[in-house]
Design an enzyme around this catalytic site. Structure first.
Site, PDB file in Angstrom:
ATOM      1  N   TRP A   7      80.211  72.925  17.549  1.00 43.33           N
ATOM      2  CA  TRP A   7      80.550  73.047  18.969  1.00 43.33           C
ATOM      3  C   TRP A   7      81.862  73.812  19.176  1.00 43.33           C
ATOM      4  O   TRP A   7      82.842  73.619  18.460  1.00 43.33           O
ATOM      5  CB  TRP A   7      80.690  71.663  19.599  1.00 43.33           C
ATOM      6  CG  TRP A   7      81.063  71.727  21.047  1.00 43.33           C
ATOM      7  CD1 TRP A   7      80.215  71.871  22.099  1.00 43.33           C
ATOM      8  CD2 TRP A   7      82.382  71.703  21.614  1.00 43.33           C
ATOM      9  NE1 TRP A   7      80.921  71.933  23.291  1.00 43.33           N
ATOM     10  CE2 TRP A   7      82.264  71.828  23.013  1.00 43.33           C
ATOM     11  CE3 TRP A   7      83.660  71.582  21.060  1.00 43.33           C
ATOM     12  CZ2 TRP A   7      83.358  71.834  23.869  1.00 43.33           C
ATOM     13  CZ3 TRP A   7      84.772  71.598  21.902  1.00 43.33           C
ATOM     14  CH2 TRP A   7      84.609  71.717  23.292  1.00 43.33           C
ATOM     15  N   SER A  29      78.130  70.159  11.701  1.00 41.01           N
ATOM     16  CA  SER A  29      78.495  69.470  12.934  1.00 41.01           C
ATOM     17  C   SER A  29      77.370  69.599  13.961  1.00 41.01           C
ATOM     18  O   SER A  29      76.237  69.220  13.673  1.00 41.01           O
ATOM     19  CB  SER A  29      79.832  70.007  13.443  1.00 41.01           C
ATOM     20  OG  SER A  29      80.411  69.137  14.374  1.00 41.01           O
ATOM     21  N   MET A  30      77.627  70.143  15.180  1.00 41.96           N
ATOM     22  CA  MET A  30      76.539  70.270  16.149  1.00 41.96           C
ATOM     23  C   MET A  30      75.437  71.179  15.634  1.00 41.96           C
ATOM     24  O   MET A  30      74.255  71.008  15.968  1.00 41.96           O
ATOM     25  CB  MET A  30      77.057  70.791  17.495  1.00 41.96           C
ATOM     26  CG  MET A  30      76.027  70.660  18.606  1.00 41.96           C
ATOM     27  SD  MET A  30      76.598  71.237  20.230  1.00 41.96           S
ATOM     28  CE  MET A  30      76.246  72.989  20.104  1.00 41.96           C
ATOM     29  N   PHE A  41      90.169  69.437  19.955  1.00 48.98           N
ATOM     30  CA  PHE A  41      88.953  69.096  19.212  1.00 48.98           C
ATOM     31  C   PHE A  41      89.107  69.463  17.737  1.00 48.98           C
ATOM     32  O   PHE A  41      88.695  68.707  16.844  1.00 48.98           O
ATOM     33  CB  PHE A  41      87.747  69.810  19.820  1.00 48.98           C
ATOM     34  CG  PHE A  41      86.423  69.261  19.373  1.00 48.98           C
ATOM     35  CD1 PHE A  41      85.982  68.032  19.839  1.00 48.98           C
ATOM     36  CD2 PHE A  41      85.612  69.959  18.495  1.00 48.98           C
ATOM     37  CE1 PHE A  41      84.755  67.513  19.437  1.00 48.98           C
ATOM     38  CE2 PHE A  41      84.389  69.451  18.088  1.00 48.98           C
ATOM     39  CZ  PHE A  41      83.958  68.220  18.564  1.00 48.98           C
ATOM     40  N   ILE A  72      91.139  66.893  15.904  1.00 50.72           N
ATOM     41  CA  ILE A  72      90.358  65.717  15.520  1.00 50.72           C
ATOM     42  C   ILE A  72      89.506  66.030  14.298  1.00 50.72           C
ATOM     43  O   ILE A  72      89.371  65.208  13.382  1.00 50.72           O
ATOM     44  CB  ILE A  72      89.474  65.253  16.697  1.00 50.72           C
ATOM     45  CG1 ILE A  72      90.348  64.708  17.824  1.00 50.72           C
ATOM     46  CG2 ILE A  72      88.492  64.180  16.246  1.00 50.72           C
ATOM     47  CD1 ILE A  72      89.572  64.294  19.054  1.00 50.72           C
ATOM     48  N   ASP A  79      86.473  62.054   7.480  1.00 47.87           N
ATOM     49  CA  ASP A  79      85.976  62.579   8.749  1.00 47.87           C
ATOM     50  C   ASP A  79      86.011  61.485   9.830  1.00 47.87           C
ATOM     51  O   ASP A  79      85.438  60.407   9.641  1.00 47.87           O
ATOM     52  CB  ASP A  79      84.548  63.085   8.560  1.00 47.87           C
ATOM     53  CG  ASP A  79      84.040  63.918   9.718  1.00 47.87           C
ATOM     54  OD1 ASP A  79      84.674  63.915  10.790  1.00 47.87           O
ATOM     55  OD2 ASP A  79      83.001  64.573   9.542  1.00 47.87           O
ATOM     56  N   HIS A 128      86.400  66.862   8.404  1.00 50.20           N
ATOM     57  CA  HIS A 128      85.180  67.354   9.046  1.00 50.20           C
ATOM     58  C   HIS A 128      84.767  68.755   8.599  1.00 50.20           C
ATOM     59  O   HIS A 128      83.638  69.169   8.856  1.00 50.20           O
ATOM     60  CB  HIS A 128      85.375  67.335  10.569  1.00 50.20           C
ATOM     61  CG  HIS A 128      84.121  67.516  11.360  1.00 50.20           C
ATOM     62  ND1 HIS A 128      83.084  66.608  11.339  1.00 50.20           N
ATOM     63  CD2 HIS A 128      83.736  68.514  12.198  1.00 50.20           C
ATOM     64  CE1 HIS A 128      82.121  67.022  12.136  1.00 50.20           C
ATOM     65  NE2 HIS A 128      82.487  68.193  12.665  1.00 50.20           N
TER      66      HIS A 128
END
Length: 261
Positions: free
Chosen positions: A22, A84-85, A145, A148, A209, A237
């Protein structure tokens, strides 16, 4: 609007398609692409509304529509790596277009990203906050983001800088794709579907993560018992950014009979 997605291919070897996460684009892979090109025919696909496909959008932006668009431009008999996404898209493709997928590598992803009382994940209010912040400042929202994503990594600041430097060479993402992408992360639940995946599946996680907590891995493995799990012990991540050598070695080991190492 809907039209064909732009794709780019480089290198020689087994077909490997890379799907980003994302808010980002295919630039995230640039730090490892030279090593991968020596062994694979790499195809980059920016998700609809992102990167070089920033202006290519379905009439209704949801997981079904973007999955269909990506599936239509996959090379024949390819392996698919979704981060991820991008891993949500990859899982949906493997459920519905399995005949074209030889190996599936799911990196720092989950069949369900949003936390609930019996599932570890991202707290719903975190995703809601990001959606609200998007209306004011995309750049700052993306920076938060990425922070994170890198949380827990010993090289967090460097990781974020790498990602930011590489993605800035691509067009800015479409605002609706960003909003809809957050809703996809918040609402998607593929837990009842992943047992349908028949192709060889490898699920890789970063132990540190915070977006895909490592404590979810056993539950995911139970839902898809034929998948193989690997955990990068010191990564968060984005293991391909923070631990590129370990990541590439792990990837090459999957294709040891297909490529020249």
């Amino acid at each position: 609007m809907t039209t064909s997605l732009f794709t780019e291919s480089r290198g020689q070897g087994p077909h490997l398609v890379l799907l980003h996460g994302w808010g980002l684009n295919s630039g995230v892979w640039e730090s490892i692409i030279e090593q991968l090109e020596d062994h694979f025919r790499i195809t980059f696909i920016d998700l609809p509304g992102y990167g070089r496909n920033a202006s290519v959008l379905p009439s209704h932006y949801d997981l079904d529509s973007i999955t269909s668009m990506v599936a239509e431009c996959l090379p024949n008999k390819c392996s698919l790596l979704g981060w991820s996404m991008g891993g949500l898209v990859a899982q949906k493709i493997a459920c519905e277009h399995a005949t074209n997928i030889e190996k599936l590598v799911l990196l720092a992803t989950s069949p369900k990203f949003s936390q609930d009382e019996d599932w570890p994940g991202i707290k719903p209010n975190v995703l809601n906050t990001f959606e609200q912040q998007l209306e004011h400042n995309y750049t700052k929202t993306l920076d938060r983001f990425m922070a994170i994503q890198a949380l827990g990594s010993a090289t967090a600041k460097q990781d974020i800088k790498f990602i930011r430097d590489f993605i800035q060479h691509y067009p800015m993402p479409d605002a609706e794709a960003l909003r809809a992408g957050l809703r996809i992360l918040a609402d998607t639940d593929l837990r009842t579907r992943i047992s349908e995946i028949q192709c060889e599946t490898h699920r890789w996680y970063g132990r540190l993560d915070s977006l895909v907590p490592v404590k979810a891995t056993n539950s995911i493995a139970t839902l898809q018992p034929n998948s193989q799990t690997h955990i990068f012990a010191h990564a968060s991540h984005a293991p391909f950014i923070s631990h590129p050598e370990e990541f590439i070695a792990q990837l090459l080991s999957l294709f040891s009979t297909d490529i020249k190492v």
